[in-house]
Design a protein around this motif. Structure first.
Motif, short mmCIF file in Angstrom:
data_model
loop_
_atom_site.label_atom_id
_atom_site.label_comp_id
_atom_site.label_asym_id
_atom_site.label_seq_id
_atom_site.Cartn_x
_atom_site.Cartn_y
_atom_site.Cartn_z
N UNK A 119 0.81 -1.21 0.00
CA UNK A 119 0.00 0.00 0.00
C UNK A 119 0.85 1.26 0.00
N UNK A 120 1.93 1.26 0.76
CA UNK A 120 2.73 2.48 0.89
C UNK A 120 3.31 2.92 -0.45
N UNK A 121 3.50 1.99 -1.38
CA UNK A 121 4.07 2.36 -2.68
C UNK A 121 3.04 2.97 -3.61
N UNK A 122 1.75 2.97 -3.20
CA UNK A 122 0.69 3.47 -4.06
C UNK A 122 0.40 4.95 -3.86
N UNK A 123 0.98 5.54 -2.83
CA UNK A 123 0.71 6.95 -2.55
C UNK A 123 1.24 7.82 -3.68
N UNK A 124 0.42 8.78 -4.08
CA UNK A 124 0.86 9.75 -5.08
C UNK A 124 1.70 10.85 -4.42
N UNK A 125 1.53 11.02 -3.11
CA UNK A 125 2.30 12.00 -2.35
C UNK A 125 2.89 11.31 -1.13
N UNK A 126 4.08 11.70 -0.77
CA UNK A 126 4.86 11.00 0.24
C UNK A 126 4.24 11.13 1.63
N UNK A 127 3.74 10.03 2.21
CA UNK A 127 3.13 10.13 3.54
C UNK A 127 4.14 10.33 4.67
N UNK A 128 5.45 10.22 4.36
CA UNK A 128 6.49 10.41 5.36
C UNK A 128 7.06 11.82 5.35
N UNK A 129 6.64 12.65 4.40
CA UNK A 129 7.19 13.99 4.25
C UNK A 129 6.40 15.01 5.06
N UNK A 130 7.08 15.69 5.99
CA UNK A 130 6.43 16.74 6.76
C UNK A 130 6.06 17.92 5.87
N UNK A 131 6.92 18.21 4.88
CA UNK A 131 6.62 19.30 3.96
C UNK A 131 5.36 19.02 3.15
N UNK A 132 5.22 17.77 2.72
CA UNK A 132 4.02 17.40 1.95
C UNK A 132 2.78 17.47 2.83
N UNK A 133 2.92 17.04 4.07
CA UNK A 133 1.80 17.12 5.00
C UNK A 133 1.35 18.57 5.19
N UNK A 134 2.29 19.48 5.32
CA UNK A 134 1.94 20.89 5.49
C UNK A 134 1.27 21.44 4.24
N UNK A 135 1.75 21.02 3.06
CA UNK A 135 1.11 21.48 1.82
C UNK A 135 -0.35 21.02 1.76
N UNK A 136 -0.59 19.78 2.18
CA UNK A 136 -1.96 19.27 2.16
C UNK A 136 -2.84 20.03 3.14
N UNK A 137 -2.33 20.31 4.33
CA UNK A 137 -3.08 21.11 5.29
C UNK A 137 -3.42 22.49 4.73
N UNK B 283 -11.40 12.62 5.00
CA UNK B 283 -11.59 12.23 3.60
C UNK B 283 -10.89 13.20 2.66
N UNK B 284 -10.99 14.50 2.96
CA UNK B 284 -10.29 15.49 2.15
C UNK B 284 -8.78 15.23 2.18
N UNK B 285 -8.27 14.92 3.35
CA UNK B 285 -6.83 14.70 3.50
C UNK B 285 -6.39 13.40 2.83
N UNK B 286 -7.04 12.29 3.12
CA UNK B 286 -6.59 11.00 2.61
C UNK B 286 -6.70 10.92 1.09
N UNK B 287 -7.72 11.53 0.51
CA UNK B 287 -7.85 11.51 -0.95
C UNK B 287 -6.72 12.28 -1.62
N UNK B 288 -6.18 13.28 -0.96
CA UNK B 288 -5.06 14.02 -1.54
C UNK B 288 -3.78 13.18 -1.59
N UNK B 289 -3.64 12.24 -0.68
CA UNK B 289 -2.48 11.35 -0.73
C UNK B 289 -2.58 10.34 -1.88
N UNK B 290 -3.79 10.03 -2.30
CA UNK B 290 -3.96 9.26 -3.52
C UNK B 290 -4.07 7.76 -3.38
N UNK B 291 -3.61 7.15 -2.30
CA UNK B 291 -3.64 5.69 -2.19
C UNK B 291 -4.96 5.24 -1.58
N UNK B 292 -5.50 4.10 -2.04
CA UNK B 292 -6.71 3.57 -1.41
C UNK B 292 -6.40 3.06 -0.01
#
Length: 481
Positions: free
Chosen positions: A34-52, A90-99
């Motif tokens: 599952x972790x390889x399916x993310x369109x955006x890196x779930x381990x990146x703090x910078x990516x998390x801030x962009x999503x917020x 739902x808004x957050x998880x859909x932005x990461x892209x993985x089911x």
């Protein structure tokens, strides 16, 4: 019941393909990867801030669009049960892209790469079995949980958290910096003071439990699933979005952590250690401080190895007033609120989620269930709106209902475009006013079209004979399409 009336309840057309409904996409999305399916890196703090930041900007834009539309005089008819926006998770998880595929389960059928040989039908499915979790309605359980503490109101004048404030809980009677709570809900990260309408009273809690329990008794009459074999059990771990949980200061191992950290519900540890027998899904109910105009919100936060929702969340916002409790019997109120409960539970099953946009055939090819098509409204306004496409059950059932005999005259059933907070996640009100998944103030019927939309997700087998009736004249609605 006359045949004419029956036509409003369930379709005369039942495709043989329903008996060959593919179970899902495990072949394409094995749980271990599952972790390889993310369109955006779930381990990146910078990516998390962009999503917020993206979510905050989108909410602000939606509020401004709706404010300008109200000022223009083009008022939106709010449903009596209130609006139903997407929850933050739902808004957050859909932005990461993985089911979501966090909790593998055991099933009677062997689920592997030969999915083309598997099918859902009435002989290998059972009426869906729910476990109802009301722990988040109790103060002692909420306050003992680090992810739910101070998220809910049990006393007027107490402080509760909005977002993820860094400063400690204030002491004293305020004032707060949360604006007029009667007309707007505070945004950002802050502490607010509970007002009378926020409080989960003993009367409101008891009613919510009774109304939810009664309404959910109907769900197994509509939907069947491949039954979980043995016990339904969840995992304890950090969660699917480690950087997001770190960014929001919600670290640590927990049972079914995405639900606790993302939707702030109390999940008993026993769901991970012992599990639940005779259960295919859990529905957890919470009562956050109400957002003006919102009736509730529903989604799912956990799924099995094929993406089938396992843990559904119903956020009950709108409160029953003291006058309503005095004027109506409990039975009358339960009937009145049935539509809200079923509406949000059906969202929890996946209605209106990314499951429609991320569906695959057994061989791995993407299934195009919905597609954005250009439409022109009666006032000449153009928009691109998602439609259910040809070869979906929703397309065929709606085509049959509206008597659109030629495919050339039927481009598919459109989803709702306005208000923007519920866009693409509901039936278009002007077409399906009486459907429980529209914003209409009609019968709130669980229609054959809604059941077909659930079947299109790929995890459910619908019992069309129990579809409920709508009263809208077909030809009038056909002209609107």
């Amino acid at each position: 019941m006359s045949q004419g009336a029956r036509d409003h309840c369930f379709p005369s057309w039942r495709p043989a393909a329903v008996l060959l409904l593919l179970i899902g996409s495990e072949a394409l999305f094995p749980w271990s990867s599952q972790s390889s399916l993310f369109e955006r890196d779930p381990w990146s703090l910078e990516e998390a801030q962009r999503i917020l930041d993206e979510i905050e900007i989108e909410v602000s834009l939606q509020q401004e669009q709706e404010r300008l539309r109200r000022l223009s005089g083009d008022a939106f008819e709010e449903p009596s049960r209130g609006l139903s926006p997407k929850p933050w998770f739902q808004e957050m998880s859909e932005r990461y892209g993985a089911p979501l595929q966090q909790h593998p389960q055991r099933y009677g059928l062997r689920l592997g790469r030969r999915l083309e040989a598997q099918a859902l039908h009435e002989n290998n499915t059972v009426p869906i079995r729910f476990h109802l979790n009301f722990d988040t309605l109790y103060e002692d359980k909420v306050q003992a949980n680090p992810f739910t503490k101070d998220r809910y109101c049990f006393q007027e004048g107490a402080w509760f958290r909005v977002g993820y404030p860094e400063d400690p809980k204030p002491v004293g009677a305020g004032p707060d910096n949360c604006g007029d709570r009667a007309s707007s809900y505070p945004t950002g990260n802050k502490w607010c003071i509970c007002v009378a309408n926020d409080v989960i009273t003993e009367q409101m809690r008891s009613f919510a439990i009774e109304a939810t329990t009664e309404a959910m008794k109907d769900m197994p009459t509509f939907i069947q699933v491949l039954p979980v074999e043995g016990t339904l059990k969840f995992r304890s771990w950090e969660g699917s979005f480690p950087a997001m949980w770190q960014k929001t200061r919600q670290t640590g191992v927990a049972c079914d952590p995405d639900c606790q950290k993302g939707l702030h519900v109390v999940v008993p540890d026993s769901l991970c250690s012992e599990g639940l027998t005779n259960t295919d899904a859990v529905l957890s109910v919470s009562m956050p401080p109400p957002v003006p105009g919102v009736g509730g919100a529903g989604t799912f936060c956990s799924a099995d190895q094929r993406g089938r929702p396992l843990h559904l969340i119903f956020q009950w916002h709108r409160r029953v007033s003291e006058n309503q409790f005095s004027e109506f019997s409990t039975q009358e109120l339960v009937r009145h609120w049935r539509g809200l409960v079923l509406h949000e539970a059906i969202h929890g099953l996946g209605f209106g989620s990314s499951l429609w946009r991320n569906s695959y055939h057994a061989g791995g090819e993407r299934r195009q269930l919905v597609k954005q098509l250009e439409v022109t409204d009666q006032d000449g306004t153009k928009d691109f709106i998602y439609h259910f496409m040809r070869y979906t059950r929703t397309y065929e059932v709606a085509k049959d209902y509206f008597a659109c005999e030629e495919d050339a005259d039927w481009q598919g059933l459109p989803l709702m475009s306005w208000p923007v907070s519920g866009r693409d996640t509901h039936h278009e009100t002007r077409i399906l006013r009486d459907d429980v998944m529209s914003y209409g103030n009609g019968l709130e019927a669980v229609s054959a079209i809604t059941l077909a939309a659930l079947e299109d997700i790929g995890h459910y087998f619908a019992n069309y004979s129990n579809a409920e009736c709508r009263s809208e004249p077909k030809m009038e609605l056909r002209s609107k399409i």
